[in-house]
Motif scaffolding. Structure first.
Motif, PDB file in Angstrom:
ATOM      1  N   PRO A 137       0.772  -1.483  -0.083  1.00 19.73           N
ATOM      2  CA  PRO A 137       0.017   0.032   0.020  1.00 19.73           C
ATOM      3  C   PRO A 137       0.845   1.242  -0.164  1.00 19.73           C
ATOM      4  CG  PRO A 137      -0.966  -1.541   1.579  1.00 19.73           C
ATOM      5  CD  PRO A 137       0.595  -2.208   1.019  1.00 19.73           C
ATOM      6  N   VAL A 138       0.420   2.287  -0.821  1.00 16.85           N
ATOM      7  CA  VAL A 138       1.419   3.465  -0.920  1.00 16.85           C
ATOM      8  C   VAL A 138       0.660   4.625  -0.522  1.00 16.85           C
ATOM      9  CG1 VAL A 138       2.428   2.428  -3.007  1.00 16.85           C
ATOM     10  CG2 VAL A 138       0.446   3.889  -3.326  1.00 16.85           C
ATOM     11  N   MET A 139      -0.652   4.703  -0.161  1.00 14.31           N
ATOM     12  CA  MET A 139      -1.058   5.821   0.573  1.00 14.31           C
ATOM     13  C   MET A 139      -1.303   5.614   1.969  1.00 14.31           C
ATOM     14  SD  MET A 139      -5.078   7.398  -0.056  1.00 14.31           S
ATOM     15  CE  MET A 139      -4.741   8.236  -1.561  1.00 14.31           C
ATOM     16  N   SER A 140      -0.984   6.830   2.740  1.00 13.48           N
ATOM     17  CA  SER A 140      -1.138   6.740   4.161  1.00 13.48           C
ATOM     18  C   SER A 140      -1.651   8.354   4.449  1.00 13.48           C
ATOM     19  CB  SER A 140       0.220   6.365   4.976  1.00 13.48           C
ATOM     20  OG  SER A 140       1.202   7.418   4.472  1.00 13.48           O
ATOM     21  N   LEU A 141      -2.213   8.252   5.671  1.00 14.07           N
ATOM     22  CA  LEU A 141      -2.645   9.708   6.272  1.00 14.07           C
ATOM     23  C   LEU A 141      -2.452  10.077   7.700  1.00 14.07           C
ATOM     24  CD1 LEU A 141      -4.948  11.864   5.753  1.00 14.07           C
ATOM     25  CD2 LEU A 141      -6.584  10.443   6.682  1.00 14.07           C
ATOM     26  N   HIS A 142      -1.634  10.976   7.640  1.00 19.17           N
ATOM     27  CA  HIS A 142      -0.973  11.448   8.896  1.00 19.17           C
ATOM     28  C   HIS A 142      -1.562  12.732   9.401  1.00 19.17           C
ATOM     29  CE1 HIS A 142       2.513   8.739   8.098  1.00 19.17           C
ATOM     30  NE2 HIS A 142       1.868   8.491   7.049  1.00 19.17           N
ATOM     31  N   ALA A 143      -1.290  12.962  10.624  1.00 19.21           N
ATOM     32  CA  ALA A 143      -1.650  14.247  11.166  1.00 19.21           C
ATOM     33  C   ALA A 143      -1.151  14.614  12.490  1.00 19.21           C
ATOM     34  CB  ALA A 143      -3.384  14.535  11.525  1.00 19.21           C
ATOM     35  N   ARG A 144      -0.906  15.836  12.803  1.00 26.55           N
ATOM     36  CA  ARG A 144      -0.532  16.130  14.033  1.00 26.55           C
ATOM     37  C   ARG A 144      -1.575  16.986  14.968  1.00 26.55           C
ATOM     38  NH1 ARG A 144       5.045  15.098  14.754  1.00 26.55           N
ATOM     39  NH2 ARG A 144       6.003  15.081  12.880  1.00 26.55           N
ATOM     40  N   PRO A 145      -1.719  16.702  15.964  1.00 23.55           N
ATOM     41  CA  PRO A 145      -2.913  17.504  16.736  1.00 23.55           C
ATOM     42  C   PRO A 145      -2.753  19.076  16.763  1.00 23.55           C
ATOM     43  CG  PRO A 145      -1.362  16.322  18.418  1.00 23.55           C
ATOM     44  CD  PRO A 145      -0.910  16.074  17.030  1.00 23.55           C
ATOM     45  N   ILE A 146      -3.841  19.612  16.797  1.00 20.67           N
ATOM     46  CA  ILE A 146      -3.804  21.185  16.943  1.00 20.67           C
ATOM     47  C   ILE A 146      -4.136  21.587  18.368  1.00 20.67           C
ATOM     48  CG2 ILE A 146      -4.054  21.828  14.517  1.00 20.67           C
ATOM     49  CD1 ILE A 146      -7.099  21.913  14.992  1.00 20.67           C
ATOM     50  N   ARG A 147      -4.604  20.437  19.111  1.00 19.52           N
ATOM     51  CA  ARG A 147      -4.893  20.785  20.485  1.00 19.52           C
ATOM     52  C   ARG A 147      -4.847  19.689  21.258  1.00 19.52           C
ATOM     53  NH1 ARG A 147     -10.301  20.624  23.265  1.00 19.52           N
ATOM     54  NH2 ARG A 147     -10.651  22.312  24.706  1.00 19.52           N
ATOM     55  N   VAL A 148      -4.354  19.578  22.331  1.00 17.24           N
ATOM     56  CA  VAL A 148      -4.546  18.389  23.244  1.00 17.24           C
ATOM     57  C   VAL A 148      -4.937  19.290  24.664  1.00 17.24           C
ATOM     58  CG1 VAL A 148      -3.204  16.534  24.372  1.00 17.24           C
ATOM     59  CG2 VAL A 148      -2.693  17.371  22.191  1.00 17.24           C
TER      60      VAL A 148
END
Length: 285
Positions: A137-148
């Motif tokens: 698989p070549v697609m991945s979805l990443h994110a960093r939080p904007i609030r914790v």
């Protein structure tokens, strides 16, 4: 055909428009009936602004040998009719990703779609484990939080709320949602990966945000610097497109194609090196 002929006729000095004709062999979605193909080809050939380069059809169920055999038979009959009328048969193609994996004749070309993402089509349940292992698989979805935030017990999360904390909880807000293709159907049933482990996504998915309960993540508290994975791998854990498709009762095609243009794309070479970045406003390669 009439619209194409009229449009190209208004621009007779331009290069001819290259045309491929679809043959309706059983999908019931589009294309010309096999018996009408020869007539359509003659009309394209007679139009100075058009040039026929190929004929094709699309399979209804490549995993079903009987249905596929009947469609291939109709397609080949249409090609034979062309040849019998003295017209060279142009380039032909039938097989998409499913057809490539089930041994459908490739004729003169193929149309890989889902397999270009490194995913085996959902309905191909008989594909061997060895064959599946060759897909990456070549697609991945990443994110960093904007609030914790640390929230007390009894605090509602997102609209509704459809989730209320049962204990003091640390909740991370990730800046993506159904406006980016991460469906609302994932509410309270999906997970994300962070620091190599799984955390639940809680509350309703909104247009621009989804919330992760990171209360039980070992080690120091989660911060804005932590990277979350909603599709893909982290450590020994993996969330696949198939997992997301099952959660929203759809197929993997919808999962990968609904990723919207709002999401920044980072393109990697096989070596892992970044070779391009595309955002809503620019491309950098």
């Amino acid at each position: 055909i009439e619209a194409l002929i009229a449009a190209t006729g208004r621009h007779s000095g331009a290069e001819p428009l290259l045309v491929e004709l679809e043959v309706e062999t059983g999908l019931g979605r589009g294309g010309a009936p096999p018996a009408a193909l020869a007539s359509l080809v003659r009309r394209v050939d007679a139009a100075p602004g058009l040039r026929l380069t190929g004929i094709w059809t699309h399979l209804q169920a490549s995993e079903d040998e009987g249905i596929t055999a009947r469609q291939l038979g109709r397609f080949e009959e249409a090609a034979l009719d062309l040849a019998a009328g003295g017209r060279d048969v142009p380039i032909r193609h039938v097989a998409a990703s499913g057809g490539l994996l089930t041994g459908v004749p490739v004729f003169d070309g193929v149309r890989p779609g889902l397999s270009t993402y490194g995913i085996v089509p959902d309905e191909l349940t008989d594909v061997s484990d060895e064959r599946r292992a060759s897909f990456r698989p070549v697609m991945s979805l990443h994110a960093r939080p904007i609030r914790v935030a640390d929230l007390p017990a009894g605090h509602g999360i997102s609209y509704g709320p459809s989730f209320t904390t049962s204990r003091p909880s640390r909740i991370a807000t990730l800046p993506l949602g159904y406006g980016d293709g991460f469906a609302r159907a994932h509410a309270n049933r999906a997970e994300a990966l962070v620091r190599g482990g799984r955390v639940p996504l809680v509350g309703n998915v909104t247009m621009d945000a989804v919330m992760a309960d990171v209360t039980d993540v070992p080690g120091p508290p989660i911060t804005l610097d932590d990277e979350f994975v909603l599709l893909g791998s982290q450590g020994d854990e993996r969330i696949s497109a198939e997992d997301l498709a099952q959660q929203r009762t759809t197929n993997t095609w919808e999962v990968v194609t609904l990723m919207s243009g709002r999401l920044a794309r980072v393109y990697h070479a096989a070596t892992g090196a970044v070779v391009g970045l595309r955002t809503l406003t620019r491309w950098r390669g």
